[in-house]
Scaffold this motif. Structure first.
Motif, PDB file in Angstrom:
ATOM      1  N   ILE A 179       0.811  -1.219   0.000  1.00 56.98           N
ATOM      2  CA  ILE A 179       0.000   0.000   0.000  1.00 56.98           C
ATOM      3  C   ILE A 179       0.842   1.267   0.000  1.00 56.98           C
ATOM      4  O   ILE A 179       0.303   2.362   0.052  1.00 56.98           O
ATOM      5  N   ASP A 180       2.153   1.119  -0.066  1.00 56.69           N
ATOM      6  CA  ASP A 180       3.032   2.288   0.019  1.00 56.69           C
ATOM      7  C   ASP A 180       2.669   3.362  -1.012  1.00 56.69           C
ATOM      8  O   ASP A 180       2.717   4.556  -0.722  1.00 56.69           O
ATOM      9  N   ASP A 181       2.299   2.949  -2.211  1.00 58.07           N
ATOM     10  CA  ASP A 181       1.968   3.921  -3.251  1.00 58.07           C
ATOM     11  C   ASP A 181       0.683   4.696  -2.957  1.00 58.07           C
ATOM     12  O   ASP A 181       0.427   5.729  -3.545  1.00 58.07           O
ATOM     13  N   LYS A 182      -0.107   4.212  -2.026  1.00 56.92           N
ATOM     14  CA  LYS A 182      -1.365   4.877  -1.670  1.00 56.92           C
ATOM     15  C   LYS A 182      -1.131   6.158  -0.875  1.00 56.92           C
ATOM     16  O   LYS A 182      -2.054   6.909  -0.601  1.00 56.92           O
ATOM     17  N   PHE A 183       0.121   6.383  -0.475  1.00 59.82           N
ATOM     18  CA  PHE A 183       0.468   7.582   0.283  1.00 59.82           C
ATOM     19  C   PHE A 183       1.058   8.676  -0.605  1.00 59.82           C
ATOM     20  O   PHE A 183       1.447   9.727  -0.112  1.00 59.82           O
ATOM     21  N   ASP A 184       1.122   8.438  -1.903  1.00 59.21           N
ATOM     22  CA  ASP A 184       1.761   9.390  -2.816  1.00 59.21           C
ATOM     23  C   ASP A 184       1.142  10.787  -2.720  1.00 59.21           C
ATOM     24  O   ASP A 184       1.859  11.791  -2.664  1.00 59.21           O
ATOM     25  N   ASP A 185      -0.194  10.863  -2.694  1.00 62.56           N
ATOM     26  CA  ASP A 185      -0.848  12.176  -2.607  1.00 62.56           C
ATOM     27  C   ASP A 185      -0.510  12.886  -1.293  1.00 62.56           C
ATOM     28  O   ASP A 185      -0.299  14.099  -1.270  1.00 62.56           O
ATOM     29  N   LEU A 186      -0.458  12.125  -0.224  1.00 57.25           N
ATOM     30  CA  LEU A 186      -0.118  12.710   1.077  1.00 57.25           C
ATOM     31  C   LEU A 186       1.326  13.217   1.085  1.00 57.25           C
ATOM     32  O   LEU A 186       1.603  14.317   1.580  1.00 57.25           O
ATOM     33  N   VAL A 187       2.231  12.446   0.526  1.00 56.96           N
ATOM     34  CA  VAL A 187       3.638  12.858   0.453  1.00 56.96           C
ATOM     35  C   VAL A 187       3.750  14.151  -0.358  1.00 56.96           C
ATOM     36  O   VAL A 187       4.429  15.105   0.064  1.00 56.96           O
ATOM     37  N   LYS A 188       3.064  14.206  -1.498  1.00 59.12           N
ATOM     38  CA  LYS A 188       3.089  15.428  -2.324  1.00 59.12           C
ATOM     39  C   LYS A 188       2.542  16.622  -1.546  1.00 59.12           C
ATOM     40  O   LYS A 188       3.077  17.733  -1.625  1.00 59.12           O
ATOM     41  N   LEU A 189       1.459  16.387  -0.803  1.00 59.34           N
ATOM     42  CA  LEU A 189       0.868  17.453   0.002  1.00 59.34           C
ATOM     43  C   LEU A 189       1.860  17.973   1.043  1.00 59.34           C
ATOM     44  O   LEU A 189       2.062  19.188   1.174  1.00 59.34           O
ATOM     45  N   ILE A 190       2.506  17.075   1.754  1.00 62.21           N
ATOM     46  CA  ILE A 190       3.463  17.466   2.797  1.00 62.21           C
ATOM     47  C   ILE A 190       4.646  18.193   2.174  1.00 62.21           C
ATOM     48  O   ILE A 190       5.116  19.200   2.706  1.00 62.21           O
ATOM     49  N   GLU A 191       5.120  17.695   1.053  1.00 63.34           N
ATOM     50  CA  GLU A 191       6.269  18.328   0.384  1.00 63.34           C
ATOM     51  C   GLU A 191       5.928  19.727  -0.126  1.00 63.34           C
ATOM     52  O   GLU A 191       6.805  20.585  -0.231  1.00 63.34           O
ATOM     53  N   SER A 192       4.673  19.964  -0.424  1.00 63.58           N
ATOM     54  CA  SER A 192       4.270  21.270  -0.958  1.00 63.58           C
ATOM     55  C   SER A 192       4.103  22.334   0.121  1.00 63.58           C
ATOM     56  O   SER A 192       3.984  23.509  -0.179  1.00 63.58           O
TER      57      SER A 192
END
Length: 193
Positions: A179-192
């Motif tokens: 499920i690691d790829d399911k966090f991609d949107d969250l990672v992008k949000l945090i990085e932004s």
């Protein structure tokens, strides 16, 4: 405002009560903990059910579950995921690992508790989940539904055959999901930010 939730059910409640265009649905972060397979031989059944207002089961349902388990296993164990005492920060990993090791000793666990389902997922322990009064267990189950050793049932008449299916599964047939790829949107949000 940005909101992050682990279930679509909660997303719907947020949308209806808060005006927000930024609602992200991601898996429960606990699902990313490393899998722990202990070498203990698995024996018996564990029953971990809510005994509070969040329970969806009537007393006759609990009796039926206990009868089915007793018929299949002779006896069963009852546990709770709540620890009713303070745990020092320095002891949290020890307490968690002790709990996970204990969970991994069972052939099967039947629960309506979200964290017990997650603990079973992390230890590759066969588990049957039952709904409780809210959407959390079903919502988080949707992230891991393709995992071979965690099964959700909607009706108690499915319990017997699901126990049979899971307890006949070999260790090699127990596979989890990524499920690691399911966090991609969250990672992008945090990085932004």
């Amino acid at each position: 405002m940005t909101v992050v939730t682990s279930t679509n059910g909660l997303k719907l409640r947020i949308v209806s009560s808060v005006i927000s265009n930024n609602i992200f649905v991601t898996p429960d972060i606990v699902l990313t903990l490393p899998m722990k397979e202990y070498s203990a031989e698995r024996k018996g059944a564990l029953l971990c059910l809510r005994n509070d207002v969040e329970s969806n089961l009537m007393s006759q349902d609990v009796c039926k579950i206990k009868q089915i388990i007793a018929k299949k296993f002779g006896c069963y164990y009852v546990a709770d995921t709540c620890i009713n005492r303070p745990i020092r920060m320095a002891d949290r990993d020890i307490v968690l690992n002790t709990c996970l090791k204990e969970i991994s000793t069972y052939q099967i666990i039947i629960t309506d508790k979200l964290h017990m389902m997650i603990f079973c997922y992390l230890t590759k322990t066969p588990c049957i989940t039952l709904s409780n009064y809210n959407y959390k267990i079903v919502g988080v189950y949707q992230w891991i539904k393709d995992c071979s050793y965690i099964k959700h049932i909607d009706k108690l008449d499915q319990l017997d055959e699901t126990i049979e299916y899971l307890t006949s599964m070999s260790k090699e047939d127990r596979y989890s999901v990524t499920i690691d790829d399911k966090f991609d949107d969250l990672v992008k949000l945090i990085e932004s930010v």
